[in-house]
Scaffold this motif. Structure first.
Motif, mmCIF file in Angstrom:
data_model
loop_
_atom_site.group_PDB
_atom_site.id
_atom_site.type_symbol
_atom_site.label_atom_id
_atom_site.label_comp_id
_atom_site.label_asym_id
_atom_site.label_seq_id
_atom_site.Cartn_x
_atom_site.Cartn_y
_atom_site.Cartn_z
ATOM 1 N N THR A 88 0.829 -1.213 0.000
ATOM 2 C CA THR A 88 0.000 0.000 0.000
ATOM 3 C C THR A 88 0.859 1.257 0.000
ATOM 4 O O THR A 88 0.582 2.213 -0.744
ATOM 5 C CB THR A 88 -0.932 -0.002 1.226
ATOM 6 N N ASP A 89 1.901 1.276 0.813
ATOM 7 C CA ASP A 89 2.753 2.464 0.913
ATOM 8 C C ASP A 89 3.570 2.707 -0.347
ATOM 9 O O ASP A 89 3.990 3.835 -0.616
ATOM 10 C CB ASP A 89 3.692 2.348 2.126
ATOM 11 N N HIS A 90 3.845 1.640 -1.108
ATOM 12 C CA HIS A 90 4.703 1.768 -2.293
ATOM 13 C C HIS A 90 3.966 1.348 -3.560
ATOM 14 O O HIS A 90 4.576 0.818 -4.482
ATOM 15 C CB HIS A 90 5.972 0.927 -2.121
ATOM 16 N N LYS A 91 2.660 1.603 -3.603
ATOM 17 C CA LYS A 91 1.890 1.177 -4.776
ATOM 18 C C LYS A 91 2.307 1.914 -6.046
ATOM 19 O O LYS A 91 2.087 1.419 -7.155
ATOM 20 C CB LYS A 91 0.395 1.387 -4.518
ATOM 21 N N ASN A 92 2.939 3.082 -5.889
ATOM 22 C CA ASN A 92 3.418 3.841 -7.051
ATOM 23 C C ASN A 92 4.911 3.646 -7.290
ATOM 24 O O ASN A 92 5.504 4.361 -8.103
ATOM 25 C CB ASN A 92 3.109 5.335 -6.877
ATOM 26 N N ASN A 93 5.511 2.714 -6.562
ATOM 27 C CA ASN A 93 6.935 2.431 -6.736
ATOM 28 C C ASN A 93 7.077 0.992 -7.242
ATOM 29 O O ASN A 93 7.138 0.049 -6.453
ATOM 30 C CB ASN A 93 7.674 2.606 -5.403
ATOM 31 N N PRO A 94 7.111 0.798 -8.573
ATOM 32 C CA PRO A 94 7.129 -0.570 -9.120
ATOM 33 C C PRO A 94 8.306 -1.401 -8.635
ATOM 34 O O PRO A 94 8.169 -2.606 -8.440
ATOM 35 C CB PRO A 94 7.207 -0.330 -10.643
ATOM 36 N N LYS A 95 9.459 -0.765 -8.419
ATOM 37 C CA LYS A 95 10.639 -1.533 -8.025
ATOM 38 C C LYS A 95 10.418 -2.225 -6.685
ATOM 39 O O LYS A 95 10.662 -3.430 -6.537
ATOM 40 C CB LYS A 95 11.850 -0.600 -7.946
ATOM 41 N N ILE A 96 9.936 -1.466 -5.688
ATOM 42 C CA ILE A 96 9.693 -2.058 -4.363
ATOM 43 C C ILE A 96 8.530 -3.040 -4.425
ATOM 44 O O ILE A 96 8.562 -4.113 -3.801
ATOM 45 C CB ILE A 96 9.425 -0.950 -3.334
ATOM 46 N N LEU A 97 7.494 -2.696 -5.197
ATOM 47 C CA LEU A 97 6.326 -3.568 -5.299
ATOM 48 C C LEU A 97 6.712 -4.938 -5.838
ATOM 49 O O LEU A 97 6.404 -5.970 -5.241
ATOM 50 C CB LEU A 97 5.275 -2.918 -6.196
ATOM 51 N N PHE A 98 7.441 -4.957 -6.945
ATOM 52 C CA PHE A 98 7.765 -6.233 -7.568
ATOM 53 C C PHE A 98 8.828 -7.000 -6.789
ATOM 54 O O PHE A 98 8.827 -8.227 -6.785
ATOM 55 C CB PHE A 98 8.203 -6.012 -9.015
#
Length: 929
Positions: free
Chosen positions: A338-348
């Protein structure tokens, strides 16, 4: 060590993790894990940090399965033995000392063949290994002397000098079923304990001769940045005295780098820190710790008085703790996503940690000598390849052309602040060990440093000098696959990283060089690697179109896939400069710049705080560079002419070259031309210090009617052995060209990832889950799906089944619910329409000059002989085809037929984005309305 028949690990993974940590185990051996393809995900949950796992699955039958969870400080590797029908097993080998450790599970049913098979297995390992530990659930009542199987089993152990160490009951019914066997070792069972998680007890045992290695501790260096540090950096940098009048580009860059290094060392000096492996997971909060204490209280009360009700209370507390722990882990990852939904690197990376666990976390201990060993290995590998080429007694011709092209590039245009700023923002912010300051800080200070950067770049372009400080690459060895032995250098690939300033300068030169190459059509027409508007799909679409046209003419196709060894690393600099001068047309300062760029390059190997000395790079295009790929394409330019001399069709993607010929079933003449072409290619490659890997050269005969029997013997006499199927740029080709093996492979891989996504679906939002579906499922369905055009729907039905299953998991739809409304609500086009979408998009790009020329030439505009209403409507000619199976499935037939069926306003769309949007709407209406 400990042995436990867990009777399904699925809902006990966190309890097993606590079992390892609470008892400070080095190794835990599990039987009856009941795991299938989801074993890696479950075992990741059960393994504490810095533990590895190995497992075996019970294929085709319910239950069974074995696993080992081992501390990563104990170096291990998996050993494969033959499989047996009466028992399951897997084996690992410890290094210090060399101890073979086998986990066994024998199903409870009586099988007279067990003693025979197990004695054969023991004789094999007994003759090979000096120290052996075998633990597992044998389902033999060792405690019953009258039992015939127990007597026979114990006699076998005695005959081969194996000791059995379990003497207490290991099952709730009072029998000894779980055994620990040893050979050549001193082992002892410390206790057999009921953990209340299974009907089997846990057997704790020790091996006294075991040498445990020290826990790995990483040493890292880092700088600590705050907003105050950045402000102080600018303030000190602004007070730095102006540089003296420069005498060279090297002086400007060296002075700039030294100034940045001096300043950053003042405001944020490097600090060395030791990083210890974490044993406590981050989601273990105070509530979880409290529930764990409650479990221990209930356990102590039960073990003290052995009352049944206390046992039930303990089991209930254990269940509550397990549920809470699972919920805490879910909440932890939910917050990250949720906190990094706009950060693809951390998400993936987070999702990859959950669904793609690392099988082997063994790490090598960094040292300067180890780095030096890696450097020598990487250099020695290239030297060996070049030496083997020299030994072929080849006559080298490094000056194959002495003329200059009519159009030349004498110098590079100087750049302005606008172009530099655009390039600066486009280059990826990766930080190299040799960068004076972190790239993130560099980017934030661009405005302050713009003038100096512009001066450095233009000085380099104007003088034809590439700064010496930017020619050194930092190489980090990366294990090719996680399950490979980390102690073998051949299992690593060198990952190169260049200074950020080097990439800025390379990008600016790349833009100008690429524009010049495209303007004068210098690059090879049938080279699709590293080129705008080209891809693996366009390359494969062209050759599949040719294959289908051949089949439409009742001709066979012979496809040969050539493989090169370390092609990018063996490029000769002298030959490359010759290509730049005589094939491209570089001269003056432009040629001097590339000569400076390629000469005196160096590299060093780095691991954490350790590094090797710098080594000279004698050949190869710089790895990790922006110019490397385009320079390799230039290096390979003459290869196309070598192939054309033999009248052979070909296509290349980077260093992968494929040759193909069409022929009648009874005519074997073209095979001789193909063989002579391969010989000439091999000779040309040797002259250019490239090594053709004949062992990996593959041949496929595309012959659906199996008429080319004569070709097999002909090819085999020429040392070319045909295969039933080959993997070509990620797509599996078969002899019938129906792509069924490829579709099966995509479906199998897709369902594997879908099952893993389904496990993490409960703590993902719908938007995040859909992102995963597109990344792991849709991307596989869509990869090169234009090749599937014209195939019967039954051939692609399994892909549609995969998409339907993904939609159900995403929307949490019941299995029997109708899928069409679900796909419609998601705006997902069915697979057959996705294929048509890709083909139509390719046609649009080719007609608008956004596709490769070899595809654009296949599409011919329809021009009526007299003025008709159809004039100027953007229609295409549909070639005549003999067969529907092949002729009408070719791109040059199927694409125009689809294109002509579109509404006129859609064919007249202005740009790609508008066309894609309108096309998807059009196909969506066809699919669902």
């Amino acid at each position: 060590m400990a042995l436990l028949n867990v009777r399904s690990l699925l809902n006990k993974s966190f309890i097993i993790r606590d079992l390892i940590l609470d008892n400070k185990l080095d190794c835990l051996f599990l039987t009856e894990t009941w795991l299938g393809t989801d074993a890696p995900v479950i075992l990741t949950e059960a393994s504490p940090p810095n533990f590895n796992f190995t497992f075996s699955l019970r294929s085709g039958r319910k239950g069974g399965g074995t696993a080992s969870i081992v501390n990563s400080s104990l170096k291990t590797k998996e050993i494969k033995f033959d499989q047996y029908t009466t028992f399951e097993h897997h084996a690992i080998l410890f290094n210090s000392p060399s101890i073979l450790c086998i986990t066994v599970y024998r199903p409870p049913r009586h099988d007279a063949a067990f003693i025979s098979e197990f004695s054969e297995f023991l004789s094999i390992i007994h003759a090979t290994y000096n120290f052996i530990i075998i633990s597992g659930d044998f389902n033999i009542h060792i405690d019953k002397p009258s039992d015939s199987m127990a007597k026979e089993f114990l006699n076998l152990l005695n005959y081969l000098d194996f000791n059995q160490h379990v003497t207490q009951p290991s099952h709730e019914r009072g029998h000894i079923l779980d055994l620990v066997l040893s050979y050549g070792l001193s082992a002892s069972v410390s206790s057999v304990v009921d953990l209340a998680v299974s009907d089997h007890y846990c057997v704790f045992f020790n091996i006294t001769s075991f040498i445990q290695q020290e826990t790995s501790v990483r040493t890292v260096r880092k700088r600590y940045f705050t907003p105050e540090v950045a402000a102080n950096f600018i303030e000190i940098l602004s007070k730095h005295p102006p540089a003296p009048t420069p005498t060279s580009c090297d002086f400007i860059v060296e002075n700039f780098i030294n100034k940045l290094k001096t300043t950053i060392d003042l405001v944020a000096p490097l600090k060395t820190k030791k990083v210890l492996p974490k044993r406590t997971p981050p989601w273990r909060n105070e509530e979880i710790k409290k529930l764990k204490r409650n479990c221990r209280v209930a356990e102590r009360r039960w073990r003290k008085n052995k009352i049944f009700i206390n046992h039930q209370i303990y089991c209930e507390q254990l269940r509550i703790y397990n549920i809470a722990l699972r919920h805490a882990r879910t909440s932890y990852f939910t917050k990250i996503i949720t906190d990094h939904k706009n950060n693809p690197k951390i998400l993936f990376s987070t999702i990859d940690l959950l669904i793609n666990p690392v099988f082997n976390r063994n790490q090598i201990t960094p040292s300067d000598s180890l780095c030096e060993g890696f450097a020598d290995h990487f250099s020695g590998k290239i030297d060996f390849i070049r030496a083997s080429i020299f030994n072929q007694n080849t006559v080298f011709n490094t000056l194959e052309s002495l003329f200059f092209p009519e159009e030349t590039l004498d110098s590079f245009a100087l750049v302005d602040a606008e172009l530099l700023g655009r390039v600066f923002s486009q280059v990826k912010p990766t930080t190299c060990l040799l960068d004076p300051i972190p790239t993130s800080l560099f980017k934030s200070l661009y405005g302050f440093l713009e003038v100096e950067l512009l001066n450095m770049v233009n000085c380099s372009l104007q003088t034809g000098c590439f700064p010496a400080d930017l020619k050194t690459a930092v190489v980090r060895p990366l294990l090719k696959k996680n399950n490979l032995d980390p102690d073998v250098f051949n299992n690593y690939r060198p990952v190169s990283n260049l200074p950020f300033l080097s990439k800025i300068l390379e990008k600016i030169v790349f833009i100008q060089l690429n524009d010049f190459l495209n303007k004068h059509s210098i690059l090879e027409k049938f080279q699709s690697g590293f080129r705008t508007n080209h891809s693996t799909e366009t390359a494969l679409l062209k050759i599949v179109n040719d294959f289908r046209c051949n089949l439409d003419l009742h001709k066979l196709t012979v496809l040969v896939l050539l493989d090169l060894s370390a092609a990018f690393d063996t490029v000769d600099h002298t030959i490359l400069l010759n290509r730049l001068r005589h094939h491209v047309g570089l001269s003056g300062t432009a040629f001097q710049w590339f000569s400076s760029y390629l000469t005196d390059r160096k590299f060093l190997v780095s691991l954490d705080t350790c590094s090797s000395r710098t080594h000279e790079v004698k050949c190869g295009v710089p790895q990790g560079s922006i110019l490397g790929p385009i320079l390799f394409n230039i290096y390979m330019l003459p290869l196309g002419d070598v192939i054309r001399r033999h009248g052979i069709m070909f296509h290349s993607y980077a260093d992968d070259t494929q040759l193909y010929i069409s022929m009648s079933p009874d005519d074997t003449g073209p095979i001789d031309a193909l063989f002579n072409c391969i010989l000439d290619i091999k000779s040309w490659m040797a002259e250019n210090f490239l090594q053709l890997n004949q062992g990996k050269t593959e041949v496929l005969i595309i012959d659906p009617k199996a008429q080319g029997e004569k070709l097999f013997s002909k090819l085999q006499t020429l040392s070319l052995t045909p295969c039933n199927q080959v993997k070509n740029l990620g797509v599996i080709f078969d002899s019938e060209l129906n792509f069924i093996p490829h579709i099966k492979n995509v479906t199998k891989t897709g369902f594997y990832h879908l099952k893993n996504i389904a496990r993490v679906r409960p703590f993902l939002s719908r938007a995040n889950t859909e992102t995963l579906m597109h990344a792991f499922i849709s991307s596989r369905i869509d990869y090169c799906n234009a090749l599937l055009s014209g195939l019967p729907k039954r051939n692609i039905s399994s892909l549609q089944l995969l998409q339907n299953s993904a939609a159900r998991v995403l929307t949490k739809t019941r299995r029997r619910a109708h899928i069409t409304p679900v796909l419609k609500s998601l705006h997902w086009l069915p697979v057959c329409f996705r294929i048509d979408f890709k083909v139509l998009l390719m046609v649009f790009k080719c007609l608008r000059g956004l596709g490769p020329s070899y595809l654009s030439e296949l599409l011919l505009p329809y021009e009526p002989s007299r003025t008709l209403r159809s004039s100027g409507t953007g229609l295409l000619i549909i070639p005549k085809a003999r067969t529907r199976t092949y002729g009408e499935a070719s791109f040059q037939h199927y694409g125009p037929r689809l294109w002509n069926s579109l509404p006129e306003d859609l064919r007249a769309a202005e740009n790609v984005h508008i066309f894609k949007s309108r096309l998807k709407t059009h196909l969506f209406n066809l699919a669902f309305n």
